[in-house]
Design a protein around this motif. Structure first.
Motif, PDB file in Angstrom:
ATOM      1  N   CYS A 143       0.790  -0.990   0.116  1.00  0.00           N
ATOM      2  CA  CYS A 143      -0.204  -0.098  -0.132  1.00  0.00           C
ATOM      3  C   CYS A 143       0.895   1.306   0.028  1.00  0.00           C
ATOM      4  N   VAL A 144       1.979   1.369   0.861  1.00  0.00           N
ATOM      5  CA  VAL A 144       2.816   2.314   0.924  1.00  0.00           C
ATOM      6  C   VAL A 144       3.488   2.748  -0.412  1.00  0.00           C
ATOM      7  N   GLY A 145       3.689   1.506  -1.099  1.00  0.00           N
ATOM      8  CA  GLY A 145       4.391   1.519  -2.360  1.00  0.00           C
ATOM      9  C   GLY A 145       3.410   2.067  -3.365  1.00  0.00           C
ATOM     10  N   ILE A 146       2.446   1.831  -3.390  1.00  0.00           N
ATOM     11  CA  ILE A 146       1.464   2.348  -4.363  1.00  0.00           C
ATOM     12  C   ILE A 146       1.132   3.698  -4.259  1.00  0.00           C
ATOM     13  N   LEU A 147       1.039   3.837  -2.788  1.00  0.00           N
ATOM     14  CA  LEU A 147       0.692   5.645  -2.616  1.00  0.00           C
ATOM     15  C   LEU A 147       2.071   6.371  -3.008  1.00  0.00           C
ATOM     16  N   LEU A 148       3.298   5.731  -2.853  1.00  0.00           N
ATOM     17  CA  LEU A 148       4.437   6.610  -3.203  1.00  0.00           C
ATOM     18  C   LEU A 148       4.381   6.707  -4.842  1.00  0.00           C
ATOM     19  N   GLY A 149       4.185   5.751  -5.776  1.00  0.00           N
ATOM     20  CA  GLY A 149       3.952   5.540  -6.781  1.00  0.00           C
ATOM     21  C   GLY A 149       2.911   6.555  -7.488  1.00  0.00           C
TER      22      GLY A 149
END
Length: 192
Positions: A12-18
């Motif tokens: 989820c954090v990776g998606i948000l950062l992307g």
């Protein structure tokens, strides 16, 4: 079980950062596109005084046309400078479109008046300035199109789900496109 939760949290954090990074890249792209417009407008604003100066000695009794072009240039230049610091301001974008339309109209009148002065048309400096100005006008049109394309991609990216949640949290506001003034929309009528 903890590893699964931790993996989902990292995903989820990776998606948000992307999503955030993509919005930043798109925002920078439309800002760069406006900078390209600004470069061409500056070139246009710099050419106009030279064009007017060359015209002055031939067109002494056409001061009204020359003054109108100079005033329209000053107004458009001032609004363009204000817009650099407030790029998302749709009111300033509308004012710029109107000012640019007035300037284009004034330049059109100037070129029409110049047709009555064969010695002015034959002047080498005038011919070169006219050609540079026409070339710059084409570059401005292409730059406006590029800006509007970048704004459309940015606005679309910020409106789709789940990007709209990230855009709202981090103040990625919508940006207005450059529009042409109403008088430029109308097709000129040719009568014989």
């Amino acid at each position: 079980m903890i590893y699964i939760v931790l993996a989902l949290l990292l995903l989820c954090v990776g998606i948000l950062l992307g999503i955030y990074n993509r919005l930043v890249r798109l925002k920078n792209r439309y800002k760069n596109a406006f900078s390209q417009i600004d470069v061409q407008l500056k070139r246009r604003y710099d050419l106009i005084p030279n064009l007017v100066e060359v015209s002055k000695k031939y067109m002494e009794h056409e001061k009204e046309t020359l003054t109108a072009v100079i005033q329209a240039r000053q107004q458009a230049s001032g609004i363009a400078n204000q817009l650099k610091n407030n790029l998302g301001d749709s009111g300033l974008l509308d004012k710029l479109s109107q000012a640019e339309s007035s300037l284009s109209s004034g330049l059109g009148r100037l070129f029409a008046v110049m047709e009555n002065y064969p010695e002015l048309k034959a002047n080498e400096s005038m011919a070169q300035l006219s050609e540079e100005l026409k070339s710059t006008e084409n570059k401005i049109s292409f730059s406006r199109q590029s800006y509007n394309d970048a704004v459309m991609v940015y606005n679309t990216a910020r409106e789709v789900f789940p990007n709209n949640m990230i855009a709202g949290m981090f103040a990625f506001n919508p940006v207005a496109q450059l529009k042409i003034a109403e008088q430029e929309r109308n097709t000129p009528k040719v009568k014989f």
